[in-house]
Design a protein around this motif. Structure first.
Motif, PDB file in Angstrom:
ATOM      1  N   TRP A  46       0.788  -1.232   0.000  1.00 41.54           N
ATOM      2  CA  TRP A  46       0.000   0.000   0.000  1.00 41.54           C
ATOM      3  C   TRP A  46       0.822   1.286   0.000  1.00 41.54           C
ATOM      4  CZ3 TRP A  46       0.995   3.190   4.027  1.00 41.54           C
ATOM      5  CH2 TRP A  46       1.558   2.617   5.183  1.00 41.54           C
ATOM      6  N   ALA A  47       2.070   1.242   0.425  1.00 38.39           N
ATOM      7  CA  ALA A  47       2.872   2.473   0.491  1.00 38.39           C
ATOM      8  C   ALA A  47       3.236   2.928  -0.925  1.00 38.39           C
ATOM      9  CB  ALA A  47       4.128   2.256   1.322  1.00 38.39           C
ATOM     10  N   ASN A  48       3.066   4.217  -1.193  1.00 43.61           N
ATOM     11  CA  ASN A  48       3.318   4.760  -2.525  1.00 43.61           C
ATOM     12  C   ASN A  48       4.760   5.167  -2.773  1.00 43.61           C
ATOM     13  OD1 ASN A  48       0.644   4.519  -3.332  1.00 43.61           O
ATOM     14  ND2 ASN A  48       0.102   6.456  -2.355  1.00 43.61           N
ATOM     15  N   ASP A  49       5.545   5.323  -1.689  1.00 48.57           N
ATOM     16  CA  ASP A  49       6.919   5.777  -1.859  1.00 48.57           C
ATOM     17  C   ASP A  49       7.770   5.299  -0.696  1.00 48.57           C
ATOM     18  OD1 ASP A  49       6.806   7.801   0.339  1.00 48.57           O
ATOM     19  OD2 ASP A  49       5.345   8.732  -1.010  1.00 48.57           O
ATOM     20  N   ILE A  50       9.076   5.451  -0.860  1.00 51.30           N
ATOM     21  CA  ILE A  50      10.018   4.961   0.141  1.00 51.30           C
ATOM     22  C   ILE A  50       9.927   5.762   1.447  1.00 51.30           C
ATOM     23  CG2 ILE A  50      12.009   6.334  -0.574  1.00 51.30           C
ATOM     24  CD1 ILE A  50      13.635   3.665  -0.199  1.00 51.30           C
ATOM     25  N   HIS A  51       9.587   7.035   1.360  1.00 54.31           N
ATOM     26  CA  HIS A  51       9.451   7.855   2.561  1.00 54.31           C
ATOM     27  C   HIS A  51       8.339   7.303   3.461  1.00 54.31           C
ATOM     28  CE1 HIS A  51       9.411  11.344   5.157  1.00 54.31           C
ATOM     29  NE2 HIS A  51       8.107  11.409   4.982  1.00 54.31           N
ATOM     30  N   THR A  52       7.204   7.004   2.875  1.00 57.17           N
ATOM     31  CA  THR A  52       6.073   6.452   3.622  1.00 57.17           C
ATOM     32  C   THR A  52       6.418   5.069   4.165  1.00 57.17           C
ATOM     33  OG1 THR A  52       4.546   7.661   2.191  1.00 57.17           O
ATOM     34  CG2 THR A  52       3.623   5.823   3.459  1.00 57.17           C
ATOM     35  N   ALA A  53       7.061   4.253   3.348  1.00 53.33           N
ATOM     36  CA  ALA A  53       7.435   2.902   3.774  1.00 53.33           C
ATOM     37  C   ALA A  53       8.413   2.947   4.938  1.00 53.33           C
ATOM     38  CB  ALA A  53       8.039   2.135   2.602  1.00 53.33           C
ATOM     39  N   ALA A  54       9.422   3.814   4.855  1.00 53.85           N
ATOM     40  CA  ALA A  54      10.406   3.923   5.939  1.00 53.85           C
ATOM     41  C   ALA A  54       9.731   4.354   7.237  1.00 53.85           C
ATOM     42  CB  ALA A  54      11.505   4.907   5.544  1.00 53.85           C
ATOM     43  N   ALA A  55       8.837   5.316   7.155  1.00 57.69           N
ATOM     44  CA  ALA A  55       8.133   5.777   8.352  1.00 57.69           C
ATOM     45  C   ALA A  55       7.326   4.641   8.974  1.00 57.69           C
ATOM     46  CB  ALA A  55       7.227   6.960   8.016  1.00 57.69           C
ATOM     47  N   GLU A  56       6.640   3.885   8.153  1.00 52.54           N
ATOM     48  CA  GLU A  56       5.826   2.769   8.646  1.00 52.54           C
ATOM     49  C   GLU A  56       6.685   1.656   9.248  1.00 52.54           C
ATOM     50  OE1 GLU A  56       2.280   0.863   9.563  1.00 52.54           O
ATOM     51  OE2 GLU A  56       2.575   2.898   8.809  1.00 52.54           O
ATOM     52  N   LEU A  57       7.869   1.444   8.688  1.00 46.77           N
ATOM     53  CA  LEU A  57       8.771   0.390   9.158  1.00 46.77           C
ATOM     54  C   LEU A  57       9.669   0.844  10.309  1.00 46.77           C
ATOM     55  CD1 LEU A  57       9.716  -0.999   5.654  1.00 46.77           C
ATOM     56  CD2 LEU A  57       8.353  -2.183   7.407  1.00 46.77           C
ATOM     57  N   ARG A  58       9.557   2.133  10.661  1.00 46.17           N
ATOM     58  CA  ARG A  58      10.322   2.719  11.765  1.00 46.17           C
ATOM     59  C   ARG A  58      11.831   2.652  11.530  1.00 46.17           C
ATOM     60  NH1 ARG A  58       8.979  -0.479  16.386  1.00 46.17           N
ATOM     61  NH2 ARG A  58      10.419   0.852  17.506  1.00 46.17           N
ATOM     62  N   VAL A  59      12.222   2.992  10.291  1.00 48.15           N
ATOM     63  CA  VAL A  59      13.634   3.061   9.925  1.00 48.15           C
ATOM     64  C   VAL A  59      13.868   4.319   9.103  1.00 48.15           C
ATOM     65  CG1 VAL A  59      14.035   0.562   9.960  1.00 48.15           C
ATOM     66  CG2 VAL A  59      13.342   1.661   7.832  1.00 48.15           C
ATOM     67  N   THR A  60      15.122   4.697   8.974  1.00 46.74           N
ATOM     68  CA  THR A  60      15.443   5.820   8.098  1.00 46.74           C
ATOM     69  C   THR A  60      15.329   5.355   6.649  1.00 46.74           C
ATOM     70  OG1 THR A  60      17.797   5.268   8.078  1.00 46.74           O
ATOM     71  CG2 THR A  60      17.041   6.847   9.770  1.00 46.74           C
ATOM     72  N   THR A  85      18.488  -2.778  -1.374  1.00 47.05           N
ATOM     73  CA  THR A  85      19.641  -3.150  -2.185  1.00 47.05           C
ATOM     74  C   THR A  85      20.057  -4.579  -1.877  1.00 47.05           C
ATOM     75  OG1 THR A  85      20.396  -0.863  -2.318  1.00 47.05           O
ATOM     76  CG2 THR A  85      22.042  -2.568  -2.739  1.00 47.05           C
ATOM     77  N   ASP A  86      19.971  -4.956  -0.601  1.00 46.34           N
ATOM     78  CA  ASP A  86      20.265  -6.322  -0.183  1.00 46.34           C
ATOM     79  C   ASP A  86      19.336  -7.310  -0.884  1.00 46.34           C
ATOM     80  OD1 ASP A  86      21.299  -8.471   1.398  1.00 46.34           O
ATOM     81  OD2 ASP A  86      19.721  -8.171   2.884  1.00 46.34           O
ATOM     82  N   LEU A  87      18.111  -6.898  -1.106  1.00 46.27           N
ATOM     83  CA  LEU A  87      17.108  -7.747  -1.753  1.00 46.27           C
ATOM     84  C   LEU A  87      16.976  -7.443  -3.243  1.00 46.27           C
ATOM     85  CD1 LEU A  87      14.436  -7.464   1.062  1.00 46.27           C
ATOM     86  CD2 LEU A  87      15.881  -9.453   0.559  1.00 46.27           C
ATOM     87  N   ARG A  88      17.987  -6.827  -3.810  1.00 47.92           N
ATOM     88  CA  ARG A  88      17.997  -6.418  -5.214  1.00 47.92           C
ATOM     89  C   ARG A  88      17.436  -7.506  -6.126  1.00 47.92           C
ATOM     90  NH1 ARG A  88      23.473  -5.017  -5.998  1.00 47.92           N
ATOM     91  NH2 ARG A  88      23.815  -7.245  -5.844  1.00 47.92           N
ATOM     92  N   GLY A  89      16.611  -7.107  -7.058  1.00 49.80           N
ATOM     93  CA  GLY A  89      16.053  -8.038  -8.018  1.00 49.80           C
ATOM     94  C   GLY A  89      14.783  -8.725  -7.544  1.00 49.80           C
ATOM     95  N   GLU A  90      14.349  -8.400  -6.340  1.00 51.87           N
ATOM     96  CA  GLU A  90      13.156  -9.051  -5.806  1.00 51.87           C
ATOM     97  C   GLU A  90      11.873  -8.312  -6.181  1.00 51.87           C
ATOM     98  OE1 GLU A  90      13.256 -11.970  -4.366  1.00 51.87           O
ATOM     99  OE2 GLU A  90      15.433 -12.031  -4.453  1.00 51.87           O
ATOM    100  N   GLY A  91      11.978  -7.171  -6.856  1.00 55.22           N
ATOM    101  CA  GLY A  91      10.800  -6.485  -7.376  1.00 55.22           C
ATOM    102  C   GLY A  91      10.122  -5.530  -6.415  1.00 55.22           C
ATOM    103  N   TRP A  92      10.857  -4.942  -5.495  1.00 62.32           N
ATOM    104  CA  TRP A  92      10.239  -3.979  -4.578  1.00 62.32           C
ATOM    105  C   TRP A  92       9.850  -2.733  -5.359  1.00 62.32           C
ATOM    106  CZ3 TRP A  92       8.655  -6.384  -0.587  1.00 62.32           C
ATOM    107  CH2 TRP A  92       9.350  -7.502  -0.164  1.00 62.32           C
ATOM    108  N   PRO A  93       8.766  -2.076  -4.987  1.00 63.24           N
ATOM    109  CA  PRO A  93       8.163  -1.056  -5.851  1.00 63.24           C
ATOM    110  C   PRO A  93       8.818   0.321  -5.859  1.00 63.24           C
ATOM    111  CG  PRO A  93       6.849  -1.328  -3.871  1.00 63.24           C
ATOM    112  CD  PRO A  93       7.929  -2.387  -3.841  1.00 63.24           C
ATOM    113  N   TRP A  94       9.709   0.642  -4.930  1.00 61.03           N
ATOM    114  CA  TRP A  94      10.207   2.020  -4.873  1.00 61.03           C
ATOM    115  C   TRP A  94      11.589   2.093  -5.481  1.00 61.03           C
ATOM    116  CZ3 TRP A  94       9.142  -0.596  -0.166  1.00 61.03           C
ATOM    117  CH2 TRP A  94       7.799  -0.535   0.201  1.00 61.03           C
ATOM    118  N   PRO A  95      11.791   3.063  -6.372  1.00 58.55           N
ATOM    119  CA  PRO A  95      13.109   3.217  -6.984  1.00 58.55           C
ATOM    120  C   PRO A  95      14.115   3.772  -5.987  1.00 58.55           C
ATOM    121  CG  PRO A  95      11.669   4.986  -7.689  1.00 58.55           C
ATOM    122  CD  PRO A  95      10.831   4.045  -6.864  1.00 58.55           C
ATOM    123  N   HIS A  96      15.394   3.544  -6.255  1.00 59.64           N
ATOM    124  CA  HIS A  96      16.478   4.073  -5.422  1.00 59.64           C
ATOM    125  C   HIS A  96      16.408   5.599  -5.423  1.00 59.64           C
ATOM    126  CE1 HIS A  96      20.385   4.410  -3.559  1.00 59.64           C
ATOM    127  NE2 HIS A  96      20.760   5.227  -4.529  1.00 59.64           N
TER     128      HIS A  96
END
Length: 153
Positions: free
Chosen positions: A111-125, A134-145
């Protein structure tokens, strides 16, 4: 004291509490003004991690996770050597793996539209989330670097 039992009893992801692990290891967290870093640990003062005052709860959680990885690896002090760069990268990677469980990431990715929202929800920077992605590179996560800060945490 062996850290192996803690690995199996302490939760990962949103429930991961590096401050609790540090407390169990008998390591104090000291908050003070720091000029150019968010946190530090030294072999000379094995029982203390210094954290910059004024950090947000999320920033401090990430810094503590990063510094805990230095403690667990018994890293040498950083002094600009190539080995220090490797230590920093490894501490970031191991901290990110503990802070961002794949199950939590998969749930937020729905449901998160961007990495900023995802980081806030996951309680990480955002930076540590990018380390994990990057560790999971190639796994198809939706937010670009996003690029951005190179500061640890």
């Amino acid at each position: 004291m062996s850290v192996v039992p803690m690995f199996f009893t302490n939760h990962a992801g949103l429930h991961y509490a590096p401050a609790l692990e540090l407390e169990q290891l008998g390591i104090r967290v000291v908050r003070t003004w720091l000029r150019d870093t968010w946190g530090a640990w030294s072999r000379e003062r094995r029982d203390v991690i210094v954290v910059a005052s004024g950090l947000s709860e999320v920033q401090e959680r990430c810094v503590l996770a990063h510094e805990l990885e230095h403690v667990l690896a018994d890293d040498a002090d950083c002094d600009g050597r190539l080995a220090s760069v490797r230590q920093e990268r490894r501490a970031d990677l191991e901290a990110a793996r503990k802070l961002v469980a794949i199950s939590d990431l998969a749930e937020v990715a729905q449901w998160a539209n961007d990495i900023h929202t995802a980081a806030a929800e996951l309680r990480v920077t955002e930076r540590l989330l990018e380390v994990r992605l990057t560790d999971l590179r190639g796994e198809g996560w939706p937010w670009p670097h996003q690029g951005g800060s190179k500061i640890a945490g």
